[in-house]
Design an enzyme around this catalytic site. Structure first.
Site, PDB file in Angstrom:
ATOM      1  N   ASP A  99       0.817  -1.202   0.000  1.00 15.71           N
ATOM      2  CA  ASP A  99       0.000   0.000   0.000  1.00 15.71           C
ATOM      3  C   ASP A  99       0.857   1.261   0.000  1.00 15.71           C
ATOM      4  OD1 ASP A  99      -2.656   1.406   0.510  1.00 15.71           O
ATOM      5  OD2 ASP A  99      -1.527   2.034   2.276  1.00 15.71           O
TER       6      ASP A  99
ATOM      7  N   GLU B  18       1.413  -0.067  -4.881  1.00 10.82           N
ATOM      8  CA  GLU B  18       0.424   0.964  -5.160  1.00 10.82           C
ATOM      9  C   GLU B  18       1.135   2.288  -4.957  1.00 10.82           C
ATOM     10  OE1 GLU B  18      -3.293   3.484  -3.574  1.00 10.82           O
ATOM     11  OE2 GLU B  18      -1.807   2.558  -2.279  1.00 10.82           O
TER      12      GLU B  18
END
Length: 605
Positions: free
Chosen positions: A265, A298
Site C-alpha cells: 500500500d 500501489e
C-alpha cells in the site's frame, strides 16, 4: 515450502513451552504476563534491545501481554492472533500446525495475472474467510487467476477497510483469524487461484497502536512525514530492527500462509534514504523463494524505478497499480473533472496515449513491459473514496460499461477487477469504520469535510447526505448481493467477462504480452481501435465506440487493416443479446464498421 523458515519474533511454540522475543529497546525489564494465571515471567535482555526467553508452563492457546518496567502491559507487536481485538491479550498460535493440501500448487506467473480484488467483510453475507471460500469456484470459472485480499491485519472494531490495522502479523479475528485465513489460501490454491495479500508498511492505524509504546518511540521517525504523521523508521538510528520487523512480515505471509504475492500500500509514503531501499529488499527476499512471489506496488507517482531491475538502479518490483487509464476513461465517459481528475484531459487522444504507454504523460513507461502495469476501471479506492461509494456502472450506461470492460480485459496490461464488477453490481462500496466514539466522530467530520470543495457538496446540507462511516448501515449497504448476479442484466455482464477472459487465455495474439504486439489508434473523439498481434502472425482487433456513433472503414488505415491476404471476422460484440446488449452495430464485407452508439467489437484475422 516452509523448510528452514522460522519466525523468531513474538511467541513461538516449542516442545518444551513457548519462546518469547520482543524488541523493547527503552525497557530495562520486560515480563510476559499470562492471562489465565496472571503470573509474570521475566525475559532476559539480549543484544540490540531485544528481550527473550522460554516459558515452560504455557503453550498454544495461551493469552498474554508484555509488561514493561513494572508498568503498563501491552499486546505483542508480533502477535499472531488477537481474538479479543486490538486491546485484548495476544494468543499463542502454532501456524505450522495447519495441514496444507496445496503441495502441487506451482505459484503465480506475472504474465498470466488477472486479479480480483475483494474485501473479506463485504464480499459475502457472512463476511469471513470461510464464507469467501464458498465463492471461489465462481471466480475460478470466471477466469481470474488470483484474488487480492484487502488488508487483514487486526484492526479496531468489527468493520474497517483494513488500512487501520495495528497488528501486522495477526489475521483479523472478525474474519476468522489465523485458521480461517489458512483455509482460504489452501482452498484458493486447490481451485487454481493464487492469493495476493494487501499489506500496509507505511503507517499503522490510530486505535490500538501500541508499537510506539513497546519500542520506546523508535519504530517511527520525525525525519520523514507522511499523511498519517511521522514515517516508519526505515533509515534512521535503530532502523535495523524496524526493517527486520517488516521484511520478516513479508516472509511470514509467504511461508506460514502460502500467499503468492503482496500488494504494498502507498509505496510513495514508504520513505527510505538507505543505500538499499526497503522495497528492493522486500522484493529480493520474496523473489528468492520457491515458488517465486509477486510484489506489486500501489504508488501515486509514475515512478519507473519501482519496476526497473537492480542493474538499472531499480527496485525490481513486478508491477504497479497504474490508475491513469482509469482517470482518463472516467473523465471521458462519466465526466469526472474535480479533485485529481482535473489533471486529466480525458480526450480520446490521451486515452490512446495512456494505452500505448501504461501511464499518462510518462515516456519512460515505454521501457517497461505491459504486464508491469495493473490497470482497472474500478478498484476499492476509486469506488470507495467517492462521496457516495458509487460504482462506474452507476454513472455510465451499460453499453459503455460493457465496452470499457472489453478494453480492460483485452489489452496486454494486467487487469484488476473490483469485487462485483463482473456483474455490474448494484451495491455501492462506501467508507466504513468502527472506531470508539470520539475518534469515530472525528472520522465522520473529516470524511464530510474532505468533499467540501466538490461542486455537489459545497452546501453543508448536501455534505450531511454523505454516509456516516461509523454507522453499521454504511457497512451493510456495501455488502455484495450475490443473488442479483443470476438475473439480467447482471448475468449477461458476467457472461461477457467470462467470455472475454476466455479469449484472453486462449487466443494466441492475446496471450502475447509484448509491446511490439500492441498498437492503439483513435478512430474518432469517442472511438478507438486496439490491435494485438502474436509472434505467429495471429491478430485480434478490438474496435471500441463509447457513444456518438461510429462509421469507419478498417481497410483504409494500416493500423486497423487485416493482415495481408486475410480478412477480419467477428468473434463477438459486447452488445450481443447474451450479454444483455441491444445497441445497433454492423460489420460489412470489406471491413466497414458501423456502431450506432456504444459497443466494442472483437475481430480476429
Amino acid at each position: 515450502m516452509t523448510q528452514g523458515w522460522r519466525l523468531t519474533l513474538g511467541a513461538s511454540p516449542e516442545p518444551e513451552g513457548v519462546r518469547f522475543r520482543v524488541w523493547a529497546p527503552e525497557a530495562a525489564k520486560v515480563e510476559v504476563v499470562l492471562d489465565d494465571s496472571g503470573r509474570a515471567h521475566p525475559l532476559a535482555r539480549v543484544r540490540g534491545g531485544y528481550h527473550g526467553g522460554l516459558i515452560r508452563e504455557t503453550g498454544v492457546g495461551a493469552r498474554y501481554r508484555y509488561r514493561l518496567d513494572g508498568g503498563s502491559a501491552y499486546p505483542d507487536p508480533v502477535s499472531r492472533s488477537q481474538p479479543e481485538g486490538v486491546h485484548g491479550p495476544s494468543e499463542v498460535v502454532d501456524t505450522a500446525a495447519f495441514q496444507w493440501t496445496d503441495g502441487d500448487w506451482p505459484g503465480l506467473k506475472a504474465d498470466d495475472l488477472v486479479i480480483y480484488e475483494l474485501h473479506v467483510g463485504t464480499f459475502t453475507p457472512g463476511g469471513t474467510f470461510d464464507s469467501a471460500i464458498e465463492r471461489l469456484d465462481r471466480l475460478a470459472g470466471l477466469g481470474v487467476t488470483a484474488i487480492e485480499v484487502m488488508p487483514i491485519a487486526e484492526f479496531a472494531g468489527a468493520r474497517n477497510w483494513g488500512y487501520d490495522g495495528v497488528a501486522p502479523y495477526a489475521p483479523e479475528s472478525a474474519y476468522g483469524g489465523p485458521a480461517g485465513f489458512h483455509r482460504l489460501v489452501d482452498a484458493a490454491h486447490r481451485r487454481g487461484l493464487g492469493v495476493i495479500l494487501d499489506v500496509v508498511y507505511n503507517h499503522l492505524g490510530p486505535e490500538g497502536n501500541f508499537l510506539p509504546a513497546v519500542t520506546g518511540g523508535r519504530f517511527f521517525t520525525a525525519r520523514h512525514h507522511t499523511p498519517w504523521g511521522d514515517a516508519v523508521n526505515y533509515d534512521g538510528p535503530d532502523s535495523a530492527p524496524v526493517r527486520d520487523f517488516v521484511v520478516r512480515n513479508a516472509l511470514y505471509w509467504a511461508h506460514e500462509y502460502h500467499v503468492d504475492g503482496l500488494r504494498l500500500d502507498a509505496t510513495h509514503a514508504i520513505l527510505d534514504d538507505s543505500p538499499r531501499h526497503i522495497l528492493e529488499e522486500i522484493a529480493d527476499r520474496l523473489h528468492a523463494l520457491t515458488p517465486r512471489r509477486v510484489v506489486i506496488a500501489e504508488d501515486e507517482r509514475p515512478e519507473p524505478r519501482l519496476l526497473l531491475p537492480r542493474e538499472r538502479a531499480g527496485y525490481g518490483l513486478d508491477a504497479v497499480w497504474a490508475d491513469d487509464l482509469h482517470h482518463q476513461l472516467r473523465r471521458l465517459t462519466a465526466g469526472d473533472h474535480e479533485g485529481y481528475f482535473a489533471r486529466y484531459g480525458g480526450t480520446m487522444a490521451e486515452v490512446v496515449d495512456t494505452l500505448r504507454r501504461g501511464w499518462s504523460y510518462e515516456e519512460a513507461a515505454l521501457e517497461l513491459p505491459p504486464r508491469a502495469f495493473v490497470h482497472c476501471i474500478q478498484n476499492h479506492d476509486q469506488v470507495g473514496n467517492r462521496a457516495m461509494g458509487d460504482r462506474l456502472n452507476h454513472n455510465v450506461p451499460l453499453p459503455v460499461y460493457r465496452a470499457l470492460s472489453a478494453l480492460l480485459l483485452l489489452s496486454p496490461y494486467t487487469p484488476l477487477l473490483w469485487m462485483g464488477q463482473e456483474w455490474a453490481a448494484s451495491t455501492p462500496f462506501q467508507y466504513f469504520t468502527d472506531h470508539p466514539a470520539e475518534l469515530g466522530r472525528l472520522v465522520t467530520e473529516g470524511r464530510r469535510r474532505e468533499f467540501r470543495r466538490f461542486t455537489a457538496f459545497t452546501d453543508p446540507a448536501a455534505r450531511e447526505r454523505i454516509p456516516d462511516p461509523q454507522t453499521e448501515d454504511t457497512f451493510a449497504r456495501s455488502r455484495l448481493r450475490w443473488e442479483e448476479a443470476d438475473e439480467m442484466p447482471h448475468s449477461g455482464v458476467e457472461e461477457l467477462y467470462r467470455t472475454l477472459l476466455g479469449l484472453r487465455r486462449t487466443e494466441p495474439a492475446l496471450r502475447y504480452r509484448g509491446r511490439d504486439g500492441l498498437s492503439v489508434t483513435a478512430l474518432s473523439d469517442t472511438a478507438l481501435a486496439l490491435r494485438r498481434t502474436g509472434p505467429d502472425g495471429s491478430a485480434v482487433l478490438l474496435v471500441v465506440s463509447l457513444g456518438g456513433g461510429l462509421a469507419v472503414s478498417l481497410d483504409e488505415r494500416p493500423e486497423t487493416r487485416a493482415p495481408a491476404g486475410r480478412a477480419w471476422s467477428l468473434v463477438l460484440s459486447t452488445e450481443d443479446a447474451r450479454f444483455g446488449g441491444g445497441s445497433d452495430w454492423r460489420l460489412h464485407d470489406g471491413g466497414r464498421v458501423e456502431i450506432g452508439s456504444a459497443a466494442a467489437l472483437v475481430l480476429r484475422s
